[in-house]
Scaffold this active site. Structure first.
Site, PDB file in Angstrom:
ATOM      1  N   CYS A   1       0.852  -1.194   0.000  1.00 49.33           N
ATOM      2  CA  CYS A   1       0.000   0.000   0.000  1.00 49.33           C
ATOM      3  C   CYS A   1       0.888   1.244   0.000  1.00 49.33           C
ATOM      4  O   CYS A   1       1.869   1.303   0.741  1.00 49.33           O
ATOM      5  CB  CYS A   1      -0.871  -0.017   1.255  1.00 49.33           C
TER       6      CYS A   1
ATOM      7  N   HIS B   1      -9.116  -3.747  -1.956  1.00 45.95           N
ATOM      8  CA  HIS B   1      -8.128  -3.015  -1.150  1.00 45.95           C
ATOM      9  C   HIS B   1      -8.492  -1.528  -1.101  1.00 45.95           C
ATOM     10  O   HIS B   1      -8.465  -0.911  -0.037  1.00 45.95           O
ATOM     11  CB  HIS B   1      -6.733  -3.233  -1.760  1.00 45.95           C
ATOM     12  N   GLU B   2      -8.846  -0.966  -2.264  1.00 48.36           N
ATOM     13  CA  GLU B   2      -9.156   0.473  -2.330  1.00 48.36           C
ATOM     14  C   GLU B   2     -10.487   0.783  -1.647  1.00 48.36           C
ATOM     15  O   GLU B   2     -10.614   1.815  -0.983  1.00 48.36           O
ATOM     16  CB  GLU B   2      -9.159   0.961  -3.784  1.00 48.36           C
TER      17      GLU B   2
ATOM     18  N   HIS C   1     -10.101   1.258   1.911  1.00 50.37           N
ATOM     19  CA  HIS C   1      -9.620   2.606   2.285  1.00 50.37           C
ATOM     20  C   HIS C   1     -10.781   3.571   2.530  1.00 50.37           C
ATOM     21  O   HIS C   1     -10.685   4.460   3.373  1.00 50.37           O
ATOM     22  CB  HIS C   1      -8.736   3.197   1.179  1.00 50.37           C
TER      23      HIS C   1
END
Ligand code: ZN
Length: 186
Positions: A94, A136-137, A140
Site C-alpha cells: 500500500c 483493497h481500495e 480505504h
C-alpha cells in the site's frame, strides 16, 4: 500535480469517507491529480482519503503489471459490493504503508455497483488482480488498511516496521504528508 500521500498513522485513513453527490470541476481535477500521483509513486490503485480527501473515490490502473497490459484505467465512485465469490490469498502492499507487504485473504471475485468518471451508474463483474485492487481500495473508503486483515501471526512479524512508520523515520520515493507525523511525535 503530484499530491503527497498520507501514511499509516494519519487519522484520515481511519475515517469512513463520504459519498460524492456529483462530479464538478474540482472532482475532475482531483481525479487527474490522483492518477498522476499514483503513477508517480508506481502504484496500481489510490483512494481519495490517501491524498487527504475523505470522499468515496478510487482510481486504479493495473496495466503496468506484466500480465495485464490491456486493462484500462478505472475511476470508481461510490462503490457498493453486491456479491462476492470464492477466496484467495495474495500478497498486498500500500502506498500509505511504504515498504510493508503481507498476505491477505479476500474474496476472489465480486459484483460491483459504482459510478464511473462521467457519474454514470455501472455494474461490473471483477476477478483476479482487479478484484483484489478494488477491494483493497474500497477498504480505504471505510477506514480499513490491509494490515488489519492480516493473520495475527503475520502481523506481529511486521509490527516493528509499522512502529517505524508511526515514528516518522520512513523514506519514500514519493512525497508523503509529514506534518501529521510531526504532530504525532510531540
Ligand atoms: Zn492502500
Amino acid at each position: 500535480m503530484i499530491l503527497p500521500i498520507n501514511i499509516y498513522s494519519d487519522d484520515i485513513l481511519r475515517k469512513k469517507a463520504k459519498p460524492l453527490k456529483s462530479i464538478d470541476s474540482g472532482v475532475e481535477e482531483l481525479i487527474g491529480f490522483m492518477f498522476e500521483s499514483m503513477r508517480n509513486a508506481s502504484g496500481i490503485g489510490l483512494a481519495a482519503p490517501q491524498v487527504g480527501h475523505s470522499v468515496r473515490l478510487v482510481v486504479l490502473d493495473i496495466s503496468c503489471l506484466t500480465h495485464y497490459p490491456d486493462e484500462k484505467p478505472m475511476v470508481v465512485i461510490n462503490p457498493h459490493i453486491l456479491a462476492v465469490r470464492g477466496y484467495n490469498d495474495m500478497e498486498e502492499g500500500c502506498l500509505s504503508l511504504p515498504g510493508i507487504h503481507g498476505d491477505v485473504e479476500r474474496p476472489a471475485a465480486l459484483t460491483l455497483k459504482y459510478r464511473n468518471e462521467n457519474f454514470e451508474e455501472m455494474t461490473g463483474e471483477f476477478s483476479g488482480m482487479l478484484a483484489r485492487v478494488l477491494q483493497h481500495e474500497i477498504d480505504h473508503l471505510n477506514g480499513t488498511l490491509f494490515v488489519d486483515r492480516m493473520e495475527k501471526r503475520d502481523r506481529r512479524k511486521i509490527q516493528k516496521e509499522l512502529d517505524a512508520l508511526v515514528s516518522g523515520t520512513v523514506q519514500t520515493q514519493y512525497p508523503i504528508v509529514r506534518e501529521s507525523l510531526t504532530v504525532l511525535q510531540s
